[in-house]
Scaffold this motif. Structure first.
Motif, PDB file in Angstrom:
ATOM      1  N   GLN B   2       5.007  42.839 -27.184  1.00  7.50           N
ATOM      2  CA  GLN B   2       6.127  43.466 -27.516  1.00  7.50           C
ATOM      3  C   GLN B   2       7.283  42.308 -27.558  1.00  7.50           C
ATOM      4  O   GLN B   2       7.541  41.793 -26.865  1.00  7.50           O
ATOM      5  CB  GLN B   2       6.237  44.342 -26.241  1.00  7.50           C
ATOM      6  N   GLN B   9      12.350  53.605 -19.294  1.00  3.20           N
ATOM      7  CA  GLN B   9      11.368  54.306 -19.901  1.00  3.20           C
ATOM      8  C   GLN B   9      11.916  56.046 -20.130  1.00  3.20           C
ATOM      9  O   GLN B   9      11.556  56.573 -21.062  1.00  3.20           O
ATOM     10  CB  GLN B   9       9.976  54.497 -19.118  1.00  3.20           C
ATOM     11  N   TYR B  36      17.174  54.482 -33.265  1.00  5.84           N
ATOM     12  CA  TYR B  36      16.678  55.816 -33.780  1.00  5.84           C
ATOM     13  C   TYR B  36      16.557  56.662 -32.915  1.00  5.84           C
ATOM     14  O   TYR B  36      16.162  56.496 -31.538  1.00  5.84           O
ATOM     15  CB  TYR B  36      15.355  55.386 -34.641  1.00  5.84           C
ATOM     16  N   GLN B  38      14.598  60.553 -31.861  1.00  6.64           N
ATOM     17  CA  GLN B  38      13.800  61.162 -32.233  1.00  6.64           C
ATOM     18  C   GLN B  38      13.731  62.625 -31.490  1.00  6.64           C
ATOM     19  O   GLN B  38      13.715  62.554 -30.239  1.00  6.64           O
ATOM     20  CB  GLN B  38      12.275  60.469 -32.103  1.00  6.64           C
ATOM     21  N   GLY B  43      10.233  63.198 -36.959  1.00  2.00           N
ATOM     22  CA  GLY B  43      10.240  61.794 -37.071  1.00  2.00           C
ATOM     23  C   GLY B  43      11.544  61.183 -36.640  1.00  2.00           C
ATOM     24  O   GLY B  43      12.593  62.081 -36.507  1.00  2.00           O
ATOM     25  N   PRO B  44      11.426  59.905 -36.387  1.00  2.00           N
ATOM     26  CA  PRO B  44      12.827  59.114 -35.718  1.00  2.00           C
ATOM     27  C   PRO B  44      13.677  59.323 -37.145  1.00  2.00           C
ATOM     28  O   PRO B  44      13.315  59.348 -38.227  1.00  2.00           O
ATOM     29  CB  PRO B  44      12.164  57.854 -35.578  1.00  2.00           C
ATOM     30  N   PHE B  89      14.835  55.004 -29.578  1.00  2.00           N
ATOM     31  CA  PHE B  89      14.183  53.717 -29.912  1.00  2.00           C
ATOM     32  C   PHE B  89      14.925  52.522 -30.307  1.00  2.00           C
ATOM     33  O   PHE B  89      15.907  52.680 -31.520  1.00  2.00           O
ATOM     34  CB  PHE B  89      12.908  53.754 -31.040  1.00  2.00           C
ATOM     35  N   ARG B  93      14.728  43.874 -36.914  1.00  2.00           N
ATOM     36  CA  ARG B  93      14.117  43.486 -38.167  1.00  2.00           C
ATOM     37  C   ARG B  93      14.587  41.931 -38.648  1.00  2.00           C
ATOM     38  O   ARG B  93      15.809  41.599 -38.244  1.00  2.00           O
ATOM     39  CB  ARG B  93      14.660  44.427 -39.272  1.00  2.00           C
ATOM     40  N   THR B 103       9.986  46.086 -39.013  1.00  2.00           N
ATOM     41  CA  THR B 103      10.923  46.396 -38.041  1.00  2.00           C
ATOM     42  C   THR B 103       9.906  46.619 -36.744  1.00  2.00           C
ATOM     43  O   THR B 103       8.846  47.429 -37.061  1.00  2.00           O
ATOM     44  CB  THR B 103      11.620  47.591 -38.548  1.00  2.00           C
ATOM     45  N   ILE B 104      10.527  45.970 -35.831  1.00  2.00           N
ATOM     46  CA  ILE B 104       9.791  46.010 -34.757  1.00  2.00           C
ATOM     47  C   ILE B 104      10.419  46.952 -33.659  1.00  2.00           C
ATOM     48  O   ILE B 104      11.712  46.919 -33.416  1.00  2.00           O
ATOM     49  CB  ILE B 104       9.881  44.481 -33.884  1.00  2.00           C
ATOM     50  N   PHE B 105       9.746  47.957 -33.198  1.00  2.00           N
ATOM     51  CA  PHE B 105      10.289  48.960 -32.309  1.00  2.00           C
ATOM     52  C   PHE B 105       9.887  48.632 -30.881  1.00  2.00           C
ATOM     53  O   PHE B 105       9.111  48.250 -30.438  1.00  2.00           O
ATOM     54  CB  PHE B 105       9.665  50.160 -32.679  1.00  2.00           C
ATOM     55  N   GLY B 106      11.131  49.181 -29.976  1.00  2.00           N
ATOM     56  CA  GLY B 106      11.060  49.181 -28.410  1.00  2.00           C
ATOM     57  C   GLY B 106      10.068  50.416 -28.115  1.00  2.00           C
ATOM     58  O   GLY B 106       9.682  51.075 -29.059  1.00  2.00           O
ATOM     59  N   ALA B 107       9.496  50.420 -26.795  1.00  2.00           N
ATOM     60  CA  ALA B 107       8.631  51.245 -26.484  1.00  2.00           C
ATOM     61  C   ALA B 107       9.246  52.921 -26.224  1.00  2.00           C
ATOM     62  O   ALA B 107       8.348  53.939 -26.587  1.00  2.00           O
ATOM     63  CB  ALA B 107       8.036  50.959 -25.172  1.00  2.00           C
ATOM     64  N   GLY B 108      10.783  52.871 -26.202  1.00  2.00           N
ATOM     65  CA  GLY B 108      11.108  54.230 -26.483  1.00  2.00           C
ATOM     66  C   GLY B 108      11.551  54.424 -25.114  1.00  2.00           C
ATOM     67  O   GLY B 108      11.124  54.198 -24.011  1.00  2.00           O
TER      68      GLY B 108
END
Lengths: 114, 115
Positions: B2, B9, B36, B38, B43-44, B89, B93, B103-108
């Motif tokens: 990650q 969370q 983003y 969602q 979708g996001p 999220f 990038r 693009t790298i996303f966090g866990a949300g």
């Protein structure tokens, strides 16, 4: 508005089946992406494509392949579905060359492999 | 691995309160930081984004705060409303090369705003 359409909302497949997930975008975007979304892991990039017939591996390409024969269409292929591929799959598109170009996502395909 | 760590969370906020979601990153090559939103069954969608040459960006009730030296950024939702209940999220990038596509996303973070 950009529209990214994923052909199936829900899919249930059996282990070992070949699975095709289809995605179409209507805004002439050069870039297209496939992500999978899992709880606690966020979105992870499987494959992306920056032009017709071009493809690049993302962070988790194992067990997947892709096809981009036309600019507007990007397909994700599970050659032999396994239960650990049960997930939500999200297709996205973006413009090339725009520095802050965001991703435009479809509404996802929830795939269950039994 | 990650590369963008997001917390908490889940988050429950009273209507009218402030929602705060935090993210930290490791890769100093990141140069675009979008958030983003969602909703269930969707979708996001891009909510707001920032580049590292500014420390804050505000759009309506949504503000991104960015701390380049600490490699942290956060989303503040002022006057939170039940309609803000969604999963958020953070993402990052890199600037260039094929990394510019990744693009790298966090866990949300699942936000619930109580009426």
């Amino acid at each position: 508005d950009v529209k990214v359409t994923q052909s199936s909302r829900y899919l249930v497949k059996r282990t070992g089946e070949k699975v095709f997930l289809e995605c179409v975008q209507d805004m002439d975007h050069e870039n297209m992406f496939w992500y999978r979304q899992d709880p606690g892991l966020g979105l992870r990039l499987i494959y992306f494509s920056y032009d017709v017939k071009m493809k690049e591996k993302g962070d988790i390409p194992e067990g997947y392949s892709v096809s981009r024969e036309k600019k507007e269409r990007f397909s994700l292929i599970l050659e032999s579905a396994s239960t650990n591929q049960t997930s939500m799959y999200l297709c996205a598109s973006s413009l090339v060359g725009a520095q802050n170009s965001p991703l435009h996502f479809g509404n996802g395909t929830r795939l269950t492999v039994t | 691995q990650q590369q963008v760590k997001q917390s908490p969370q889940s988050l429950i906020v009273q209507k009218g309160g402030i929602s705060i979601i935090n993210c930290a990153y490791e890769n100093t090559a990141f140069d675009y930081f979008p958030w983003y939103q969602q909703f269930p069954g969707k979708g996001p969608a891009l909510l707001i984004a920032i580049r590292p040459d500014v420390s804050e960006k505000k759009e309506g009730r949504f503000t991104i705060s960015f701390n380049k030296s600490a490699k942290q950024f956060s989303l503040h939702i002022m006057d939170s409303q039940p309609g803000d209940s969604a999963t958020y999220f953070c993402a990052a990038r890199p600037a260039s090369g094929t990394g510019g596509f990744k693009t790298i996303f966090g866990a949300g973070t699942r936000l619930f705003v109580k009426a």
